[in-house]
Scaffold this motif. Structure first.
Motif, PDB file in Angstrom:
ATOM      1  N   ARG A 248      -0.752   9.666  -1.644  1.00  0.00           N
ATOM      2  CA  ARG A 248       0.612   9.409  -1.218  1.00  0.00           C
ATOM      3  C   ARG A 248       1.590  10.082  -2.169  1.00  0.00           C
ATOM      4  O   ARG A 248       1.239  10.437  -3.283  1.00  0.00           O
ATOM      5  CB  ARG A 248       0.890   7.910  -1.193  1.00  0.00           C
ATOM      6  CG  ARG A 248       0.023   7.172  -0.219  1.00  0.00           C
ATOM      7  CD  ARG A 248       0.389   5.730  -0.270  1.00  0.00           C
ATOM      8  NE  ARG A 248      -0.410   4.988   0.680  1.00  0.00           N
ATOM      9  CZ  ARG A 248      -0.401   3.703   0.789  1.00  0.00           C
ATOM     10  NH1 ARG A 248       0.330   2.962  -0.014  1.00  0.00           N
ATOM     11  NH2 ARG A 248      -1.134   3.090   1.672  1.00  0.00           N
ATOM     12  N   ASN A 249       2.830  10.150  -1.772  1.00  0.00           N
ATOM     13  CA  ASN A 249       3.823  10.753  -2.654  1.00  0.00           C
ATOM     14  C   ASN A 249       4.099   9.831  -3.838  1.00  0.00           C
ATOM     15  O   ASN A 249       3.770   8.650  -3.812  1.00  0.00           O
ATOM     16  CB  ASN A 249       5.097  11.128  -1.891  1.00  0.00           C
ATOM     17  CG  ASN A 249       5.812   9.916  -1.326  1.00  0.00           C
ATOM     18  OD1 ASN A 249       5.583   8.792  -1.761  1.00  0.00           O
ATOM     19  ND2 ASN A 249       6.669  10.144  -0.351  1.00  0.00           N
ATOM     20  N   GLY A 250       4.778  10.336  -4.916  1.00  0.00           N
ATOM     21  CA  GLY A 250       5.005   9.629  -6.164  1.00  0.00           C
ATOM     22  C   GLY A 250       5.780   8.336  -6.012  1.00  0.00           C
ATOM     23  O   GLY A 250       5.504   7.359  -6.691  1.00  0.00           O
ATOM     24  N   ASN A 251       6.785   8.250  -5.132  1.00  0.00           N
ATOM     25  CA  ASN A 251       7.592   7.047  -4.973  1.00  0.00           C
ATOM     26  C   ASN A 251       6.772   5.879  -4.444  1.00  0.00           C
ATOM     27  O   ASN A 251       6.905   4.763  -4.910  1.00  0.00           O
ATOM     28  CB  ASN A 251       8.777   7.301  -4.040  1.00  0.00           C
ATOM     29  CG  ASN A 251       9.850   8.139  -4.716  1.00  0.00           C
ATOM     30  OD1 ASN A 251       9.888   8.215  -5.940  1.00  0.00           O
ATOM     31  ND2 ASN A 251      10.697   8.763  -3.916  1.00  0.00           N
ATOM     32  N   SER A 252       5.933   6.118  -3.496  1.00  0.00           N
ATOM     33  CA  SER A 252       5.143   5.021  -2.937  1.00  0.00           C
ATOM     34  C   SER A 252       4.127   4.514  -3.945  1.00  0.00           C
ATOM     35  O   SER A 252       3.803   3.333  -3.963  1.00  0.00           O
ATOM     36  CB  SER A 252       4.468   5.450  -1.641  1.00  0.00           C
ATOM     37  OG  SER A 252       3.560   6.502  -1.914  1.00  0.00           O
ATOM     38  N   ASP A 253       3.594   5.375  -4.823  1.00  0.00           N
ATOM     39  CA  ASP A 253       2.645   4.942  -5.856  1.00  0.00           C
ATOM     40  C   ASP A 253       3.339   4.036  -6.863  1.00  0.00           C
ATOM     41  O   ASP A 253       2.738   3.073  -7.346  1.00  0.00           O
ATOM     42  CB  ASP A 253       2.044   6.139  -6.565  1.00  0.00           C
ATOM     43  CG  ASP A 253       1.045   6.891  -5.704  1.00  0.00           C
ATOM     44  OD1 ASP A 253       0.775   8.043  -6.050  1.00  0.00           O
ATOM     45  OD2 ASP A 253       0.540   6.324  -4.719  1.00  0.00           O
ATOM     46  N   ARG A 254       4.590   4.349  -7.196  1.00  0.00           N
ATOM     47  CA  ARG A 254       5.313   3.526  -8.161  1.00  0.00           C
ATOM     48  C   ARG A 254       5.725   2.182  -7.558  1.00  0.00           C
ATOM     49  O   ARG A 254       5.888   1.213  -8.277  1.00  0.00           O
ATOM     50  CB  ARG A 254       6.558   4.254  -8.661  1.00  0.00           C
ATOM     51  CG  ARG A 254       6.192   5.318  -9.672  1.00  0.00           C
ATOM     52  CD  ARG A 254       7.412   5.905 -10.300  1.00  0.00           C
ATOM     53  NE  ARG A 254       7.772   7.069  -9.495  1.00  0.00           N
ATOM     54  CZ  ARG A 254       8.942   7.663  -9.467  1.00  0.00           C
ATOM     55  NH1 ARG A 254       9.921   7.217 -10.213  1.00  0.00           N
ATOM     56  NH2 ARG A 254       9.172   8.716  -8.729  1.00  0.00           N
TER      57      ARG A 254
END
Length: 130
Positions: free
Chosen positions: A3-9
């Motif tokens: 997934r993209n970085g925002n969803s991981d955070r």
């Protein structure tokens, strides 16, 4: 697939979305309690650091005062010792002049009188009647 970085955070926050409200309230109370405890530890550490800083500066001032006094006393002692050392030859000279001190030459031979006689002092003592 990643997934993209925002969803991981945001994934840890999404876990809490599924928790019941009561569990979230309990967790919030525990976190607030831990926060207060940590704030108290920080305050205690700051007070302790301030006190230790005051103690350090006080001890440092006392040390400087002690070293200054010691230096002054040591200087006075050195001056006194130097004065005494300067006076020794004059004192010895005066004793020789007054006849209180015999020099090495006088013990072995006096030029005007001849050899020095050794006299035992024991025959000058009074006899004891027992």
């Amino acid at each position: 697939m990643r997934r993209n970085g925002n969803s991981d955070r945001l994934s840890p926050i999404r876990v809490y979305e599924w928790m019941p409200v009561e569990a979230l309230n309990t967790l919030l109370k525990q976190l607030e309690k831990e926060k207060r405890s940590l704030e108290n530890q920080v305050k205690y550490s700051a007070l302790r650091l301030e006190q230790e800083s005051k103690d350090y500066h006080k001890t440092s001032r006392e040390r400087c005062t002690y070293l200054a006094e010691r230096s002054q006393v040591s200087g006075s002692y050195q001056v006194s010792k130097r004065q005494q050392m300067d006076q020794l030859p004059r004192m010895k000279e005066n004793l020789v002049k007054t006849g209180r001190c015999n020099s090495v030459n006088q013990k072995t031979m006096n030029a005007m009188r001849g050899p020095v006689k050794k006299i035992s002092r024991s025959n000058h003592l009074p006899k004891l009647n027992l």
